[in-house]
Enzyme design. Structure first.
Site, PDB file in Angstrom:
ATOM      1  CG  LEU A  35     -41.359 -56.811  51.088  1.00 21.67           C
ATOM      2  CD1 LEU A  35     -42.915 -57.514  50.940  1.00 21.67           C
ATOM      3  CD2 LEU A  35     -40.232 -58.011  51.327  1.00 21.67           C
ATOM      4  CB  SER A  85     -26.663 -55.074  49.281  1.00 22.40           C
ATOM      5  OG  SER A  85     -27.481 -55.850  48.573  1.00 22.40           O
ATOM      6  CB  THR A 100     -32.127 -47.175  50.061  1.00 18.95           C
ATOM      7  OG1 THR A 100     -33.367 -46.971  49.727  1.00 18.95           O
ATOM      8  CG2 THR A 100     -32.132 -48.256  51.185  1.00 18.95           C
ATOM      9  CG  ASP A 126     -14.997 -55.516  53.626  1.00 14.42           C
ATOM     10  OD1 ASP A 126     -15.977 -55.219  52.780  1.00 14.42           O
ATOM     11  OD2 ASP A 126     -14.581 -56.671  53.463  1.00 14.42           O
ATOM     12  CD  GLU A 127     -18.211 -53.490  48.499  1.00 16.45           C
ATOM     13  OE1 GLU A 127     -18.176 -52.481  47.776  1.00 16.45           O
ATOM     14  OE2 GLU A 127     -18.376 -54.490  48.301  1.00 16.45           O
ATOM     15  CB  ALA A 155     -19.474 -43.094  47.725  1.00 15.38           C
ATOM     16  CG  ASN A 182     -17.305 -60.151  49.920  1.00 13.65           C
ATOM     17  OD1 ASN A 182     -16.651 -59.236  50.147  1.00 13.65           O
ATOM     18  ND2 ASN A 182     -17.915 -60.282  48.858  1.00 13.65           N
ATOM     19  CE1 TYR A 210     -19.132 -60.058  36.617  1.00 13.70           C
ATOM     20  CE2 TYR A 210     -18.616 -58.636  38.453  1.00 13.70           C
ATOM     21  CZ  TYR A 210     -19.459 -59.281  37.489  1.00 13.70           C
ATOM     22  OH  TYR A 210     -21.002 -58.935  37.832  1.00 13.70           O
ATOM     23  CG  ASP A 275     -12.448 -56.739  35.897  1.00 14.97           C
ATOM     24  OD1 ASP A 275     -13.110 -57.265  36.777  1.00 14.97           O
ATOM     25  OD2 ASP A 275     -10.969 -56.557  36.321  1.00 14.97           O
TER      26      ASP A 275
HETATM   27  P1  NAD Z   1     -29.780 -57.677  50.355  1.00 15.31           P
HETATM   28  O1  NAD Z   1     -29.789 -56.709  49.105  1.00 15.31           O
HETATM   29  O2  NAD Z   1     -30.069 -58.953  50.229  1.00 15.31           O
HETATM   30  O3  NAD Z   1     -31.250 -57.120  51.376  1.00 15.31           O
HETATM   31  C1  NAD Z   1     -31.390 -55.838  51.537  1.00 15.31           C
HETATM   32  C2  NAD Z   1     -32.826 -55.782  52.220  1.00 15.31           C
HETATM   33  O4  NAD Z   1     -33.232 -54.442  52.429  1.00 15.31           O
HETATM   34  C3  NAD Z   1     -34.096 -56.396  51.079  1.00 15.31           C
HETATM   35  O5  NAD Z   1     -34.827 -57.106  51.763  1.00 15.31           O
HETATM   36  C4  NAD Z   1     -34.399 -55.022  50.558  1.00 15.31           C
HETATM   37  O6  NAD Z   1     -35.981 -55.147  50.375  1.00 15.31           O
HETATM   38  C5  NAD Z   1     -34.531 -54.108  52.067  1.00 15.31           C
HETATM   39  N1  NAD Z   1     -34.625 -52.761  51.662  1.00 15.31           N
HETATM   40  C6  NAD Z   1     -33.800 -52.166  50.338  1.00 15.31           C
HETATM   41  N2  NAD Z   1     -34.311 -50.727  50.428  1.00 15.31           N
HETATM   42  C7  NAD Z   1     -35.134 -50.601  51.517  1.00 15.31           C
HETATM   43  C8  NAD Z   1     -35.783 -49.410  51.692  1.00 15.31           C
HETATM   44  N3  NAD Z   1     -35.635 -48.152  51.320  1.00 15.31           N
HETATM   45  N4  NAD Z   1     -36.544 -49.602  52.835  1.00 15.31           N
HETATM   46  C9  NAD Z   1     -36.642 -50.960  53.516  1.00 15.31           C
HETATM   47  N5  NAD Z   1     -36.084 -52.026  53.038  1.00 15.31           N
HETATM   48  C10 NAD Z   1     -35.154 -51.923  52.031  1.00 15.31           C
HETATM   49  O7  NAD Z   1     -28.732 -57.337  51.187  1.00 15.31           O
HETATM   50  P2  NAD Z   1     -27.598 -58.035  52.426  1.00 15.31           P
HETATM   51  O8  NAD Z   1     -26.585 -58.488  51.461  1.00 15.31           O
HETATM   52  O9  NAD Z   1     -28.420 -58.828  53.085  1.00 15.31           O
HETATM   53  O10 NAD Z   1     -26.986 -56.791  53.216  1.00 15.31           O
HETATM   54  C11 NAD Z   1     -27.521 -56.252  54.360  1.00 15.31           C
HETATM   55  C12 NAD Z   1     -26.828 -55.125  54.871  1.00 15.31           C
HETATM   56  O11 NAD Z   1     -25.407 -55.624  55.096  1.00 15.31           O
HETATM   57  C13 NAD Z   1     -26.636 -54.073  54.042  1.00 15.31           C
HETATM   58  O12 NAD Z   1     -26.633 -52.993  54.724  1.00 15.31           O
HETATM   59  C14 NAD Z   1     -25.128 -54.582  53.481  1.00 15.31           C
HETATM   60  O13 NAD Z   1     -24.602 -52.989  53.051  1.00 15.31           O
HETATM   61  C15 NAD Z   1     -24.422 -54.946  54.572  1.00 15.31           C
HETATM   62  N6  NAD Z   1     -23.317 -55.760  54.177  1.00 15.31           N
HETATM   63  C16 NAD Z   1     -23.658 -56.802  53.540  1.00 15.31           C
HETATM   64  C17 NAD Z   1     -22.455 -57.786  53.056  1.00 15.31           C
HETATM   65  C18 NAD Z   1     -22.585 -58.828  52.150  1.00 15.31           C
HETATM   66  O14 NAD Z   1     -21.650 -59.743  51.814  1.00 15.31           O
HETATM   67  N7  NAD Z   1     -23.804 -59.074  51.494  1.00 15.31           N
HETATM   68  C19 NAD Z   1     -21.300 -57.569  53.755  1.00 15.31           C
HETATM   69  C20 NAD Z   1     -20.998 -56.515  54.610  1.00 15.31           C
HETATM   70  C21 NAD Z   1     -22.006 -55.631  54.951  1.00 15.31           C
HETATM   71  O1  DAU Z   2     -17.196 -56.562  51.188  1.00 21.05           O
HETATM   72  C1  DAU Z   2     -18.553 -56.688  51.510  1.00 21.05           C
HETATM   73  C2  DAU Z   2     -19.543 -56.664  50.395  1.00 21.05           C
HETATM   74  O2  DAU Z   2     -19.525 -57.716  49.515  1.00 21.05           O
HETATM   75  C3  DAU Z   2     -21.016 -56.036  50.700  1.00 21.05           C
HETATM   76  O3  DAU Z   2     -21.104 -54.605  50.961  1.00 21.05           O
HETATM   77  C4  DAU Z   2     -21.863 -55.970  49.335  1.00 21.05           C
HETATM   78  O4  DAU Z   2     -23.134 -55.731  49.888  1.00 21.05           O
HETATM   79  C5  DAU Z   2     -21.917 -57.391  48.687  1.00 21.05           C
HETATM   80  O5  DAU Z   2     -22.418 -57.401  47.735  1.00 21.05           O
HETATM   81  C6  DAU Z   2     -20.204 -57.723  48.763  1.00 21.05           C
HETATM   82  O6  DAU Z   2     -19.777 -57.101  47.531  1.00 21.05           O
HETATM   83  P1  DAU Z   2     -18.831 -57.656  46.343  1.00 21.05           P
HETATM   84  O7  DAU Z   2     -18.723 -56.779  45.338  1.00 21.05           O
HETATM   85  O8  DAU Z   2     -17.555 -58.237  46.780  1.00 21.05           O
HETATM   86  O9  DAU Z   2     -19.655 -58.924  46.001  1.00 21.05           O
HETATM   87  P2  DAU Z   2     -20.189 -59.842  44.826  1.00 21.05           P
HETATM   88  O10 DAU Z   2     -20.670 -61.022  45.133  1.00 21.05           O
HETATM   89  O11 DAU Z   2     -20.867 -58.931  43.865  1.00 21.05           O
HETATM   90  O12 DAU Z   2     -18.779 -60.137  44.054  1.00 21.05           O
HETATM   91  C7  DAU Z   2     -17.738 -61.046  44.721  1.00 21.05           C
HETATM   92  C8  DAU Z   2     -16.747 -60.935  43.876  1.00 21.05           C
HETATM   93  O13 DAU Z   2     -16.943 -61.674  42.831  1.00 21.05           O
HETATM   94  C9  DAU Z   2     -16.031 -59.436  43.201  1.00 21.05           C
HETATM   95  O14 DAU Z   2     -14.880 -59.645  43.288  1.00 21.05           O
HETATM   96  C10 DAU Z   2     -16.822 -59.456  41.743  1.00 21.05           C
HETATM   97  C11 DAU Z   2     -16.894 -60.863  41.519  1.00 21.05           C
HETATM   98  N1  DAU Z   2     -17.818 -61.508  40.503  1.00 21.05           N
HETATM   99  C12 DAU Z   2     -19.360 -61.132  40.761  1.00 21.05           C
HETATM  100  C13 DAU Z   2     -20.302 -61.471  40.190  1.00 21.05           C
HETATM  101  C14 DAU Z   2     -21.611 -61.093  40.456  1.00 21.05           C
HETATM  102  C15 DAU Z   2     -17.712 -62.003  39.407  1.00 21.05           C
HETATM  103  O15 DAU Z   2     -16.401 -62.703  39.252  1.00 21.05           O
HETATM  104  N2  DAU Z   2     -18.620 -62.478  38.603  1.00 21.05           N
HETATM  105  C16 DAU Z   2     -19.967 -62.185  38.883  1.00 21.05           C
HETATM  106  O16 DAU Z   2     -20.765 -62.486  38.245  1.00 21.05           O
END
Ligand code: NAD
Ligand code: DAU
Length: 339
Positions: A35, A85, A100, A126-127, A155, A182, A210, A275
């Site tokens: 949490l 994340s 983490t 995919d990052e 990384a 994403n 951005y 950006d």
């Molecule tokens: P999120 O940030 O919405 O949720 C992360 C959750 O992990 C939260 O509930 C947080 O409380 C919990 N958490 C964080 N640190 C913790 C710790 N030390 N111990 C236990 N719980 C902890 O993230 P998300 O967007 O739901 O992403 C989930 C997973 O999917 C991540 O591993 C992320 O790298 C991966 N992923 C996300 C996306 C995306 O578009 N959001 C895409 C590809 C992969």
């Molecule tokens: O590709 C998977 C990844 O997608 C996950 O591993 C990450 O956890 C997840 O956060 C996401 O990363 P991005 O950096 O692509 O997502 P974000 O929503 O932060 O940004 C999406 C795109 O929009 C990116 O090109 C940056 C841009 N952006 C983002 C924000 C927050 C803006 O232009 N304005 C903004 O305010």
């Protein structure tokens, strides 16, 4: 089966818990979440009282706490979603990402070794492949694309993937890894691009884009990601990596215009801001392997998914307004006040 899901109070983990609890009533879903600012018990409220759901508040990097949970629950399957994340936060403060995403993963892997499991699944991104040029639409990330990370978040995720592969080779731990593009959909924390835009417009604020909004992301509806992970865990081959994506590439500007149109607003709501440093240009997944080996295909096209998502944010205002009124506000100030 007993299935541990870490990070289940977050966006994708939360959607996954809902999906699993409602799809497999015979399985016990055990959620572990620290949490952090991104974890929200409101996300789990609809399933909290279900008999096949259990919640533990714990840090995946806390070895003692995690081993105690394994001792008590003896899970069959472990799916690790828990992570820091948000890319922008990793640029401001990398350390917690390392703790983490890397140490946390190593603790989970060690607990799996100690107690024995049928499958450990690492939810990656995919990052880890870095980015692709904007002028080469013919290029895609395959599972063979070399790791080429460009920021602390990716990384740390790539490091975790390497650890998982090391545990497969060294200890024969039965692991799989998925790397998804994403996601968007319900319960997405409003610091990420799509929910941030929706929340801002509903609060009559501009949306920060951005740079010129030219960067490309490959958007997938979150439920499709959940189904893919379920299939990998049940049918995927140990030691394998599976890319997950739906060939749905859009520039950020296209996504912003779509959201504005759906909400009945014009382009005057777009605020072009400085950006992101080292902003990854384009992500694009080649999902051939998961389609051919497991038969997975995305079920929700972007046009339908974005409508469903916006409707969810309209119908669940309290969920995101509670977030914005809390700790999130300080972060928002820090991130955008000088832009
Ligand atoms: P999120 O940030 O919405 O949720 C992360 C959750 O992990 C939260 O509930 C947080 O409380 C919990 N958490 C964080 N640190 C913790 C710790 N030390 N111990 C236990 N719980 C902890 O993230 P998300 O967007 O739901 O992403 C989930 C997973 O999917 C991540 O591993 C992320 O790298 C991966 N992923 C996300 C996306 C995306 O578009 N959001 C895409 C590809 C992969
Ligand atoms: O590709 C998977 C990844 O997608 C996950 O591993 C990450 O956890 C997840 O956060 C996401 O990363 P991005 O950096 O692509 O997502 P974000 O929503 O932060 O940004 C999406 C795109 O929009 C990116 O090109 C940056 C841009 N952006 C983002 C924000 C927050 C803006 O232009 N304005 C903004 O305010």
């Amino acid at each position: 089966m007993k299935i541990i899901v870490t990070g289940g109070a977050g966006f994708i983990g939360g959607n996954f818990c809902h999906y699993m609890v409602n799809t497999y009533e015979e399985d016990q879903i055990i959620c572990i979440d620290k949490l952090t600012y991104a974890g929200n018990m409101e996300t789990l409220a609809p399933i909290l009282e279900k008999e096949n759901f259990t919640f533990y508040k714990a840090d995946i990097a806390d070895r003692k706490a995690i081993f105690e949970i394994f001792e008590k629950e003896h899970p069959d399957i472990v799916i690790n979603f828990a992570a820091e994340s948000h890319v922008d936060r990793s640029i401001l403060d990398p350390e917690v990402f390392l703790r983490t995403n890397i140490i946390g993963t190593s603790v989970m892997l060690d607990a799996c070794r100690e107690y024995g499991i049928q499958r450990y699944h690492q939810v990656s991104t995919d990052e880890v492949y870095g980015d692709l040029p904007l002028d080469r639409p013919d290029l895609f990330f395959t599972e063979e694309t070399p790791l080429h990370t460009s920021r602390p978040y990716s990384a740390s995720k790539a490091s975790a993937d390497l650890l998982v592969q090391a545990y497969v080779r060294t200890y024969h731990l039965p692991c799989t890894i998925s790397r998804c593009s994403n996601n968007y959909g319900p319960y997405h924390f409003p610091e990420k691009f799509i929910p941030l835009m929706i929340a801002n417009v509903l609060n009559d604020k501009k949306i920060p884009v951005y740079g010129k909004g030219e960067n490309v992301r490959d958007w997938l509806y979150v439920e499709d990601h959940c189904i893919a992970i379920d299939q990998i865990v049940r049918k995927g081959t140990v030691g394998e990596i599976y890319n997950i994506g739906g060939h749905n590439e859009k520039t950020n500007l296209e996504v912003a215009k779509t959201v504005l149109k759906e909400l009945g607003k014009g382009e005057e709501y777009i605020d072009y801001v400085t950006d992101r440093p080292g902003h990854d240009r384009r992500y694009a997944i080649d999902p051939t392997k998961i389609h051919e080996e497991l038969g997975w295909l995305p079920g929700t096209p972007f046009e339908a998914g974005i409508k469903k998502t916006i409707t969810w944010y309209l119908e669940n205002r309290a969920w995101w307004e509670n977030i914005i009124s809390g700790d999130y506000q300080n972060y928002y100030e820090k991130m955008y006040k000088d832009r």
